[in-house]
Scaffold this active site. Structure first.
Site, PDB file in Angstrom:
ATOM      1  N   ARG A  91       0.852  -1.191   0.000  1.00 46.23           N
ATOM      2  CA  ARG A  91       0.000   0.000   0.000  1.00 46.23           C
ATOM      3  C   ARG A  91       0.885   1.236   0.000  1.00 46.23           C
ATOM      4  O   ARG A  91       1.893   1.274   0.715  1.00 46.23           O
ATOM      5  CB  ARG A  91      -0.891   0.073   1.261  1.00 46.23           C
ATOM      6  CG  ARG A  91      -1.827  -1.080   1.466  1.00 46.23           C
ATOM      7  CD  ARG A  91      -2.875  -1.199   0.391  1.00 46.23           C
ATOM      8  NE  ARG A  91      -3.727  -0.017   0.269  1.00 46.23           N
ATOM      9  CZ  ARG A  91      -4.517   0.207  -0.774  1.00 46.23           C
ATOM     10  NH1 ARG A  91      -4.555  -0.644  -1.778  1.00 46.23           N
ATOM     11  NH2 ARG A  91      -5.284   1.286  -0.827  1.00 46.23           N
ATOM     12  N   LEU A  93       1.566   4.804   1.280  1.00 48.09           N
ATOM     13  CA  LEU A  93       1.125   5.530   2.479  1.00 48.09           C
ATOM     14  C   LEU A  93       1.022   7.021   2.186  1.00 48.09           C
ATOM     15  O   LEU A  93       1.846   7.586   1.471  1.00 48.09           O
ATOM     16  CB  LEU A  93       2.114   5.286   3.620  1.00 48.09           C
ATOM     17  CG  LEU A  93       2.161   3.836   4.104  1.00 48.09           C
ATOM     18  CD1 LEU A  93       3.345   3.616   5.032  1.00 48.09           C
ATOM     19  CD2 LEU A  93       0.856   3.455   4.808  1.00 48.09           C
ATOM     20  N   ASN A 107      11.458   1.092   4.278  1.00 46.26           N
ATOM     21  CA  ASN A 107      10.912   0.121   3.323  1.00 46.26           C
ATOM     22  C   ASN A 107      12.067  -0.641   2.691  1.00 46.26           C
ATOM     23  O   ASN A 107      13.160  -0.111   2.544  1.00 46.26           O
ATOM     24  CB  ASN A 107      10.140   0.884   2.227  1.00 46.26           C
ATOM     25  CG  ASN A 107       9.557  -0.045   1.177  1.00 46.26           C
ATOM     26  OD1 ASN A 107       8.904  -1.047   1.508  1.00 46.26           O
ATOM     27  ND2 ASN A 107       9.782   0.259  -0.090  1.00 46.26           N
ATOM     28  N   HIS A 109      13.044  -2.478  -0.878  1.00 46.17           N
ATOM     29  CA  HIS A 109      12.617  -2.525  -2.281  1.00 46.17           C
ATOM     30  C   HIS A 109      13.571  -3.442  -3.054  1.00 46.17           C
ATOM     31  O   HIS A 109      14.795  -3.335  -2.884  1.00 46.17           O
ATOM     32  CB  HIS A 109      12.646  -1.108  -2.865  1.00 46.17           C
ATOM     33  CG  HIS A 109      12.232  -1.067  -4.295  1.00 46.17           C
ATOM     34  ND1 HIS A 109      10.917  -1.190  -4.686  1.00 46.17           N
ATOM     35  CD2 HIS A 109      12.960  -0.972  -5.439  1.00 46.17           C
ATOM     36  CE1 HIS A 109      10.854  -1.152  -6.008  1.00 46.17           C
ATOM     37  NE2 HIS A 109      12.071  -1.026  -6.484  1.00 46.17           N
ATOM     38  N   ASP A 145       8.926   4.923  -3.688  1.00 42.36           N
ATOM     39  CA  ASP A 145      10.317   4.458  -3.602  1.00 42.36           C
ATOM     40  C   ASP A 145      11.325   5.582  -3.855  1.00 42.36           C
ATOM     41  O   ASP A 145      12.377   5.355  -4.467  1.00 42.36           O
ATOM     42  CB  ASP A 145      10.550   3.289  -4.584  1.00 42.36           C
ATOM     43  CG  ASP A 145       9.590   2.135  -4.320  1.00 42.36           C
ATOM     44  OD1 ASP A 145       9.335   1.842  -3.142  1.00 42.36           O
ATOM     45  OD2 ASP A 145       9.098   1.535  -5.287  1.00 42.36           O
TER      46      ASP A 145
HETATM   47  C1  GRF Z   1      10.260  -8.177  -1.253  1.00 41.15           C
HETATM   48  O1  GRF Z   1      10.849  -8.451  -2.486  1.00 41.15           O
HETATM   49  C2  GRF Z   1      10.424  -6.718  -0.888  1.00 41.15           C
HETATM   50  O2  GRF Z   1      11.607  -6.174  -1.371  1.00 41.15           O
HETATM   51  C3  GRF Z   1       9.242  -6.092  -1.566  1.00 41.15           C
HETATM   52  O3  GRF Z   1       8.193  -7.009  -1.423  1.00 41.15           O
HETATM   53  C4  GRF Z   1       8.730  -8.323  -1.296  1.00 41.15           C
HETATM   54  C5  GRF Z   1       8.195  -8.920  -0.045  1.00 41.15           C
HETATM   55  O4  GRF Z   1       8.550 -10.264   0.102  1.00 41.15           O
HETATM   56  N1  GRF Z   1       8.936  -4.787  -1.017  1.00 41.15           N
HETATM   57  P1  GRF Z   1       8.237 -10.998   1.477  1.00 41.15           P
HETATM   58  O5  GRF Z   1       6.744 -10.839   1.745  1.00 41.15           O
HETATM   59  O6  GRF Z   1       9.074 -10.384   2.540  1.00 41.15           O
HETATM   60  O7  GRF Z   1       8.591 -12.435   1.213  1.00 41.15           O
END
Ligand code: GRF
Length: 213
Positions: A91, A93, A107, A109, A145
């Site tokens: 989501r 924010l 976060n 990414h 991001d």
């Molecule tokens: C990961 O690749 C993270 O970088 C991205 O979403 C994915 C989440 O994977 N934001 P998980 O639920 O932690 O397995």
């Protein structure tokens, strides 16, 4: 530092935080609550199995993003949360949330930002023909991001890589980088000046092929 994790899916990053926490490698951060917007997601099961309090707020039951974010803030405030980690929380924010936790929302990414923001960062890297990919832990701002970068780890993109194989290689780094950053932040080792973030105990890239980067 009272830390919340927000997730929407499988929660493998959450698991890496749980494992670090259980082995005292996350201290002085402690995981006090896991919140999800998808009822029944695996991340919730992982939290429950680890004995961590959970809550679910389905975004579908709110009339606007702001109302959803306000409810999220209330859940976290109830538990005196000081740091919010987005670990696969799908989501965006709004300021209603971010203003409540200034420079306290991070976060992970699955790309080397600022390349390949948004969804499917791994597929974007494969399709683009990138030779190096990786993951980024960053502060969350109101863009997608775009917040200040705290730490990154790189992996090679191999000639036969698919989105799935690259995802797995990047996840290996995510699971190492995220707990290291949470720990560093909780210890007070992360300082921010505008876009420039200094981490006193910067995690070193674990991939031997890229150690010289
Ligand atoms: C990961 O690749 C993270 O970088 C991205 O979403 C994915 C989440 O994977 N934001 P998980 O639920 O932690 O397995």
């Amino acid at each position: 530092m009272r830390t919340a994790v927000l997730a929407s899916g499988s929660g493998t990053n959450l698991q890496s935080l749980i494992d670090a926490w259980k082995s005292s490698a996350l201290a002085p951060a402690q995981l006090v609550v896991v919140g999800a917007n998808v009822p029944g997601c695996t991340a919730l099961e992982r939290a429950q199995k680890a004995g961590i309090e959970t809550f679910v707020l389905s975004h579908k039951t709110f009339a606007s993003r702001e109302l959803f974010d306000g409810a999220l803030v209330a859940e976290l405030r109830k538990r005196d949360v000081e740091l919010v980690v987005l670990a696969g929380f799908m989501r965006v924010l709004t300021e209603a949330f971010l203003d409540a936790f200034p420079l306290r929302v991070i976060n992970i990414h699955p790309a080397l930002l600022p390349a390949f923001p948004g969804t499917h960062g791994q597929k974007q890297a494969v399709d683009y023909g990138a030779k190096i990919a990786g993951c980024t832990v960053h502060f969350v701002d109101k863009g997608t991001d775009t917040g200040p970068i705290i730490a990154q780890a790189a992996v090679p993109v191999l000639p036969d890589d698919t989105e799935d194989s690259l995802r797995d290689r990047i996840l290996g780094e995510e699971h190492r980088l995220l707990p290291a950053v949470v720990r560093a932040f909780a210890k007070g080792d992360v300082t921010v000046e505008g876009r420039h973030v200094r981490v006193a105990t910067a995690p070193v890239n674990s991939d031997a092929r890229l150690r010289s980067l």
